[in-house]
Design a protein around this motif. Structure first.
Motif, PDB file in Angstrom:
ATOM      1  N   GLU B   7      30.518  29.665  41.693  1.00  0.00           N
ATOM      2  CA  GLU B   7      29.068  29.766  41.526  1.00  0.00           C
ATOM      3  C   GLU B   7      28.650  28.870  40.366  1.00  0.00           C
ATOM      4  O   GLU B   7      29.265  28.909  39.299  1.00  0.00           O
ATOM      5  N   THR B   8      27.617  28.074  40.543  1.00  0.00           N
ATOM      6  CA  THR B   8      27.174  27.190  39.478  1.00  0.00           C
ATOM      7  C   THR B   8      25.691  26.871  39.660  1.00  0.00           C
ATOM      8  O   THR B   8      25.109  27.187  40.702  1.00  0.00           O
ATOM      9  N   ASP B   9      25.111  26.226  38.632  1.00  0.00           N
ATOM     10  CA  ASP B   9      23.712  25.818  38.776  1.00  0.00           C
ATOM     11  C   ASP B   9      23.593  24.624  39.712  1.00  0.00           C
ATOM     12  O   ASP B   9      22.796  24.612  40.637  1.00  0.00           O
ATOM     13  N   VAL B  10      24.424  23.605  39.414  1.00  0.00           N
ATOM     14  CA  VAL B  10      24.278  22.339  40.134  1.00  0.00           C
ATOM     15  C   VAL B  10      25.639  21.827  40.600  1.00  0.00           C
ATOM     16  O   VAL B  10      26.597  21.790  39.814  1.00  0.00           O
ATOM     17  N   VAL B  11      25.721  21.433  41.858  1.00  0.00           N
ATOM     18  CA  VAL B  11      26.884  20.700  42.364  1.00  0.00           C
ATOM     19  C   VAL B  11      26.498  19.233  42.428  1.00  0.00           C
ATOM     20  O   VAL B  11      25.450  18.880  42.987  1.00  0.00           O
ATOM     21  N   ILE B  12      27.322  18.384  41.817  1.00  0.00           N
ATOM     22  CA  ILE B  12      27.078  16.941  41.866  1.00  0.00           C
ATOM     23  C   ILE B  12      28.150  16.315  42.745  1.00  0.00           C
ATOM     24  O   ILE B  12      29.347  16.472  42.478  1.00  0.00           O
ATOM     25  N   SER B 100      19.574  28.839  48.273  1.00  0.00           N
ATOM     26  CA  SER B 100      20.662  28.180  47.542  1.00  0.00           C
ATOM     27  C   SER B 100      21.508  27.365  48.521  1.00  0.00           C
ATOM     28  O   SER B 100      21.251  27.358  49.725  1.00  0.00           O
ATOM     29  N   PHE B 101      22.510  26.692  47.993  1.00  0.00           N
ATOM     30  CA  PHE B 101      23.298  25.778  48.826  1.00  0.00           C
ATOM     31  C   PHE B 101      24.771  26.143  48.838  1.00  0.00           C
ATOM     32  O   PHE B 101      25.318  26.603  47.832  1.00  0.00           O
ATOM     33  N   ARG B 102      25.390  25.881  49.973  1.00  0.00           N
ATOM     34  CA  ARG B 102      26.826  26.089  50.139  1.00  0.00           C
ATOM     35  C   ARG B 102      27.449  24.718  50.378  1.00  0.00           C
ATOM     36  O   ARG B 102      27.074  24.007  51.306  1.00  0.00           O
ATOM     37  N   THR B 103      28.376  24.353  49.501  1.00  0.00           N
ATOM     38  CA  THR B 103      29.049  23.062  49.593  1.00  0.00           C
ATOM     39  C   THR B 103      30.532  23.325  49.812  1.00  0.00           C
ATOM     40  O   THR B 103      31.137  24.109  49.081  1.00  0.00           O
ATOM     41  N   VAL B 104      31.119  22.700  50.826  1.00  0.00           N
ATOM     42  CA  VAL B 104      32.521  22.937  51.156  1.00  0.00           C
ATOM     43  C   VAL B 104      33.278  21.612  51.122  1.00  0.00           C
ATOM     44  O   VAL B 104      32.763  20.585  51.587  1.00  0.00           O
ATOM     45  N   PHE B 111      31.495  26.077  47.116  1.00  0.00           N
ATOM     46  CA  PHE B 111      30.634  26.153  45.940  1.00  0.00           C
ATOM     47  C   PHE B 111      29.275  26.691  46.360  1.00  0.00           C
ATOM     48  O   PHE B 111      28.754  26.303  47.409  1.00  0.00           O
ATOM     49  N   HIS B 112      28.718  27.583  45.534  1.00  0.00           N
ATOM     50  CA  HIS B 112      27.336  28.028  45.747  1.00  0.00           C
ATOM     51  C   HIS B 112      26.508  27.559  44.551  1.00  0.00           C
ATOM     52  O   HIS B 112      26.898  27.771  43.411  1.00  0.00           O
ATOM     53  N   SER B 113      25.382  26.902  44.827  1.00  0.00           N
ATOM     54  CA  SER B 113      24.563  26.389  43.732  1.00  0.00           C
ATOM     55  C   SER B 113      23.098  26.428  44.121  1.00  0.00           C
ATOM     56  O   SER B 113      22.751  26.507  45.297  1.00  0.00           O
ATOM     57  N   LYS B 114      22.251  26.360  43.100  1.00  0.00           N
ATOM     58  CA  LYS B 114      20.812  26.366  43.365  1.00  0.00           C
ATOM     59  C   LYS B 114      20.326  24.970  43.698  1.00  0.00           C
ATOM     60  O   LYS B 114      19.298  24.793  44.369  1.00  0.00           O
ATOM     61  N   VAL B 115      21.075  23.991  43.188  1.00  0.00           N
ATOM     62  CA  VAL B 115      20.675  22.586  43.363  1.00  0.00           C
ATOM     63  C   VAL B 115      21.915  21.774  43.733  1.00  0.00           C
ATOM     64  O   VAL B 115      23.019  22.070  43.269  1.00  0.00           O
ATOM     65  N   VAL B 116      21.727  20.754  44.575  1.00  0.00           N
ATOM     66  CA  VAL B 116      22.801  19.800  44.858  1.00  0.00           C
ATOM     67  C   VAL B 116      22.282  18.405  44.544  1.00  0.00           C
ATOM     68  O   VAL B 116      21.154  18.051  44.917  1.00  0.00           O
ATOM     69  N   LYS B 316      13.210  23.292  37.291  1.00  0.00           N
ATOM     70  CA  LYS B 316      12.184  24.183  37.855  1.00  0.00           C
ATOM     71  C   LYS B 316      12.741  25.024  38.996  1.00  0.00           C
ATOM     72  O   LYS B 316      12.235  26.101  39.292  1.00  0.00           O
ATOM     73  N   ILE B 317      13.799  24.522  39.656  1.00  0.00           N
ATOM     74  CA  ILE B 317      14.425  25.285  40.737  1.00  0.00           C
ATOM     75  C   ILE B 317      15.418  26.295  40.167  1.00  0.00           C
ATOM     76  O   ILE B 317      15.473  27.450  40.575  1.00  0.00           O
ATOM     77  N   VAL B 318      16.215  25.835  39.166  1.00  0.00           N
ATOM     78  CA  VAL B 318      17.261  26.692  38.597  1.00  0.00           C
ATOM     79  C   VAL B 318      16.653  27.821  37.753  1.00  0.00           C
ATOM     80  O   VAL B 318      17.102  28.965  37.821  1.00  0.00           O
ATOM     81  N   SER B 319      15.631  27.494  36.958  1.00  0.00           N
ATOM     82  CA  SER B 319      14.981  28.508  36.099  1.00  0.00           C
ATOM     83  C   SER B 319      13.476  28.436  36.307  1.00  0.00           C
ATOM     84  O   SER B 319      12.744  27.921  35.450  1.00  0.00           O
ATOM     85  N   PRO B 320      12.986  28.951  37.435  1.00  0.00           N
ATOM     86  CA  PRO B 320      11.567  28.770  37.778  1.00  0.00           C
ATOM     87  C   PRO B 320      10.602  29.392  36.762  1.00  0.00           C
ATOM     88  O   PRO B 320       9.470  28.930  36.642  1.00  0.00           O
ATOM     89  N   ASP B 321      11.044  30.408  36.038  1.00  0.00           N
ATOM     90  CA  ASP B 321      10.118  31.088  35.133  1.00  0.00           C
ATOM     91  C   ASP B 321      10.149  30.550  33.710  1.00  0.00           C
ATOM     92  O   ASP B 321       9.371  30.980  32.857  1.00  0.00           O
TER      93      ASP B 321
END
Lengths: 110, 342
Positions: B7-12, B100-104, B111-116, B316-321
């Motif tokens: 689990e992470t914020d961003v997968v690059i 969210s996104f699933r990257t394999v 990997f699960h992330s909010k942003v790719v 803004k996607i990872v921490s919208p508030d």
């Protein structure tokens, strides 16, 4: 100044070239099928062309670096050069090149 | 055993210069990153195509090599603790129900992330396929671009093609196992290590293997089972008996699975806007050589700029508030703390 290029499908293109441009840059600029993925750094062999035998003597011989890169083109022959290593000059006006199959770009995704 | 899901914020996707700098820009905004790359080291094209070549258009560096730039970027992003996953290809990318996104990867990691962020340059580096008719029919059955298990080649008639270290090393390593080995190279000069070349020539002189100077022009066989090949040499065409072929012509970039992820493409490049560098799927960004927008220049410095703007949108996607205040590293103690310098 002209550069005569036969593409992988056998179609002949007469391209307007500019002095000082690399042959690869001329071919790419006119939108022919050339991958040239390293951008002219003599580091990939995806701008591989065959030089018409009538013109071979008018080109400077390939450097060791260019020969080494040509080793990674599986369709290299005696007439092979990397078009990023050919700089257009007045003496090369009318140069005839053929794009190698290994210089082709990947097919566009549908 | 299945791998745990990361689990992470961003997968690059891609650890070239632009993917690396994205870690910096995302890190300043407190986002954690996981990077995945097909190569076994960071740097992308800078590492694979031109590590020793000078680059003259990186701001602040009158001249720097691809290798040096990679090292400097790794140093610059060290404070952010990104994790790297090398020698892996991302095979699947999908949006889940919660946005969210699933990257394999091809190693089965998930990997699960909010942003790719796709920073994949010209695509993934893959072995060059010799332009020999029908070769694709033999791949993975008789034609292999790497040796995973030497035992798989025991007792076979091997055709090895190329003149670099891979070709020479595998020629010498597989010779004791194989029934026969034929090495084909386009010229009688080899760029491989001189000791290997000498050893190979010795084996040829002893009659233990064959060296042919030429190119493979035709493959023979049925249903993917290779039986022989035609080699064009200066003396004419030579037929070689072979049931396994190993071509070693280096790597080239292929777009690969990126084309299958439902993103809007423009001539094999990912179409993005120029405010956020976001693709047609919200939450998936594309930066560096892999993206397209009107006026795009494939320069490393363009990718750096794109990374900075992408990071603002990703936040803004990872921490919208969370309210984000724009700050400078020169004056912000908060940012300097993140960099470990204050």
């Amino acid at each position: 100044m002209k550069l005569i290029v036969t593409d992988q499908a056998g179609v002949v293109h007469e391209l307007e070239a500019l002095e000082g441009w690399r042959a690869m840059e001329v071919i790419r600029d006119w939108g022919l099928n050339i991958k040239a993925e390293c951008g002219g750094a003599c580091s990939c062999a995806t701008c591989h062309v065959y030089v018409d035998p009538n013109w071979a003597d008018r080109l400077h011989p390939p450097t060791e670096e260019e020969e080494n890169m040509l080793d990674s083109a599986a369709d290299a022959t005696e007439e092979s050069r990397l078009s990023c290593q050919i700089i257009m000059t007045d003496e090369l006006d009318g140069l005839e090149l053929t794009l190698a199959p290994s210089a082709a770009k990947d097919e566009a995704a549908a | 055993m299945t791998n745990p899901i990361v689990e992470t914020d961003v997968v690059i996707i891609g650890a070239g210069p632009v993917g690396l700098f994205a870690v910096f820009e995302l890190g300043l905004l407190d986002m954690k990153c996981q990077l995945i790359d097909i190569l076994d080291r960071p740097g992308g094209q800078c590492a694979e195509l031109y590590p020793e070549k000078p680059i003259y258009d990186i701001p602040g560096y009158p001249v720097i090599t691809g290798q040096e730039l990679t090292e400097k970027l790794m140093e610059q992003i060290a404070p952010f603790g990104a994790e790297f996953h090398y020698s892996r290809m991302v095979t699947q990318l999908e949006k889940l129900g919660d946005g969210s996104f699933r990257t394999v990867t091809d190693e089965g990691e998930e990997f699960h992330s909010k942003v790719v962020v796709i920073a994949a340059g010209g695509g993934s580096f893959q072995p060059k396929r010799p332009p020999v008719n029908g070769i694709e029919n033999y791949e993975e059955k008789s034609v292999f671009y790497s040796v995973r298990k030497m035992e798989a080649f025991r007792g076979h008639d091997l055709l090895i093609v190329g003149g670099g270290d891979s070709a020479l090393d595998w020629t010498l390593n597989l010779l004791p196992l194989a029934n026969s080995v034929t090495l084909v190279h386009r010229r009688d000069e080899f760029r491989a290590a001189p000791a290997s070349v000498n050893e190979m020539r010795q084996k040829v002189a002893e009659g233990k293997m064959t060296l042919l100077i030429g190119q493979v022009t035709e493959l023979e066989g049925e249903n993917g089972e290779l039986s022989g090949a035609q080699i064009k040499t200066a003396e004419g065409v030579v037929a070689v008996k072979a049931d396994r072929m190993l071509p070693f012509f280096g790597l080239t970039m292929k777009l690969g699975p990126v084309a299958d992820w439902g993103l809007e493409l423009n001539d094999n490049l990912i179409a993005v806007d120029t405010e956020k560098f976001e693709s047609s799927i919200p939450g998936i960004f594309a930066i560096g050589d892999i993206n397209y927008y009107p006026g795009k220049l494939k320069l490393i410095l363009s990718g750096f700029h794109e990374a900075a703007l992408m990071a603002q949108a990703a936040k803004k996607i990872v921490s919208p508030d969370e309210r984000v205040i724009f700050q400078y590293t020169t004056s912000s103690t908060k940012l300097q703390k993140k960099l470990g310098v204050a």
